[in-house]
Design a protein around this motif. Structure first.
Motif: not given
Length: 424
Positions: A395-419
């Motif tokens: 979709d060329t949706d650049t709002t997803q960049d923080p998810v894909l670079t690790g700038a935000r933590h979407p599942v922090a309440a569940i687990t850690e994801v090392d990016v």
């Protein structure tokens, strides 16, 4: 027993701009239903699922295609999740493929195999395994529907506007092809499905025309996919050995095998089982297509070589390379049919438990013990990160960049994801 034969090999190290970018994961909210997170519906498809999506199937037969390498039969079947309202525009297409697992849901053979393993009867074990890995399955024995195992992810993506096809590959699982040939066979199967979809989308004709059915009743269903698919924006996702298959399919050296009019814009390898003894890395090298690899720290089937191999394959990639290490995730929970809650034949939890620490897990390489994710939790993580990846590159949706670079933590309440990320 571990499914994937492991070879001793030197570990490939992350190089270039990828090295040293270990970051925490980022955030995205989906309109997925409870079923999409793995809470239940993945075990029995509904044609009219919540969240504005629909589901159909197609099945051209257990022997509709034959492996180019050996001539062995393979099914041409798939389950399709799509937006209930296709509207006036065109939707990106995502093709998913499962990996190596039992092909036939033969409960008697499973019981015999378990008993043979416990008693050390190698002959009985081999005979029972042959029944579980037959293709086509014996009369009266249902095929094990591994393609249904990603319904939770496909529904979430369909709710976001994608058309998602999860294809069956039992014939390949039962075949004699292995190593690089296995990856090539899975790539060929993906291209075979893409060719059928390209024909249907452009003309309304071809092998898929009139072949869609309701997944519950089996009644014929008419769906207006014609001119509503954007084959210039295709994503592919492969789990386990199909992770190697999609890497092969999207490799620079194999782009010429894509059907005319098809352009793969995003490739995701989920807990990929690579042939680390391959003698030709160019068969897997991806420098022109965005590439993501995911592995859990409690994966009992695939080791850390999955990351090292993928990094080697992505060396020189300027389109985007993303690595996600999910704390507490195993191998099988990414596929509902392979997971214990399904009650399916050969379903299991492959994580290694930590003695004296209930609820903790590790892998066969002795990773740091961590809390074992539940099935719904692990699938929620998959929806979050794979969803962000496909949105960004289809979709060329650049709002997803923080998810894909690790700038935000979407599942922090569940687990850690090392990016680890190398972005365009």
């Amino acid at each position: 027993m571990n499914k994937h034969k492991r070879f001793k090999t030197s570990v490939r190290l992350l190089t270039g701009s990828v090295a040293g970018l270990t970051l925490a994961a980022a955030a995205l909210t989906y309109t997925a239903t409870a079923d999409a997170t793995g809470a239940g519906g993945a075990y029995g498809s509904s044609a009219d699922a919540p969240g504005g999506t629909r589901t159909v199937r197609y099945d051209l037969g257990d022997e509709a295609w034959h492996l180019p390498q050996t001539g062995e039969p393979v099914e041409l079947s798939g389950v399709v999740h799509y937006p209930a309202d296709l509207g006036e525009g065109r939707h990106p297409l995502i093709v998913m493929l499962h990996g190596w697992h039992e092909s036939c849901a033969d409960r008697q053979a499973e019981a015999v195999r378990t008993a043979a393993e416990d008693s050390g009867d190698d002959a009985a074990y081999a005979a029972a395994s042959a029944r579980l890995f037959a293709w086509p399955c014996a009369k009266g024995t249902p095929a094990l529907p591994s393609e249904d195992g990603y319904d939770y992810l496909a529904r979430a993506l369909a709710a976001e506007g994608f058309v998602v096809v999860s294809a069956g590959a039992n014939g390949i699982n039962a075949s004699s092809v292995s190593g690089d040939e296995n990856a090539a066979a899975r790539a060929d199967l993906i291209n075979r499905h893409l060719r059928m979809w390209q024909k249907l989308s452009t003309s309304g004709k071809g092998e898929l025309a009139g072949k869609f059915t309701d997944p519950v009743t089996g009644a014929a269903r008419s769906v207006g996919f014609v001119h509503h698919l954007d084959l210039g924006k295709v994503g592919v996702m492969g789990h386990s050995r199909a992770g190697a298959g999609v890497t092969w399919q999207a490799a620079d050296s194999h782009r010429g095998q894509w059907p005319r009019g098809v352009k793969v814009k995003a490739v995701a390898a989920l807990a990929p089982a690579y042939n680390v003894m391959t003698e030709n890395m160019s068969d897997y090298t991806i420098t022109r297509t965005p590439f993501a690899v995911v592995r859990g720290t409690c994966d009992g089937q695939v080791g850390g070589e999955a990351f090292a191999f993928a990094a080697d394959a992505a060396k020189g990639n300027r389109s985007g390379f993303h690595r996600f290490a999910v704390r507490g995730a195993n191998h099988n929970y990414f596929n509902t049919q392979w997971s214990p809650r399904s009650g399916q034949v050969a379903a299991s939890d492959d994580a290694t438990p930590v003695e004296g620490h209930p609820g903790q897990c590790t892998d066969h390489e002795g990773s740091t013990p961590t809390t074992h994710l539940t099935e719904p939790q692990q699938r929620h993580v998959a929806i979050t990160y794979l969803g962000a990846f496909f949105h960004r590159y289809l979709d060329t949706d650049t709002t997803q960049d923080p998810v894909l670079t690790g700038a935000r933590h979407p599942v922090a309440a569940i687990t850690e994801v090392d990016v680890t990320a190398s972005t365009p």
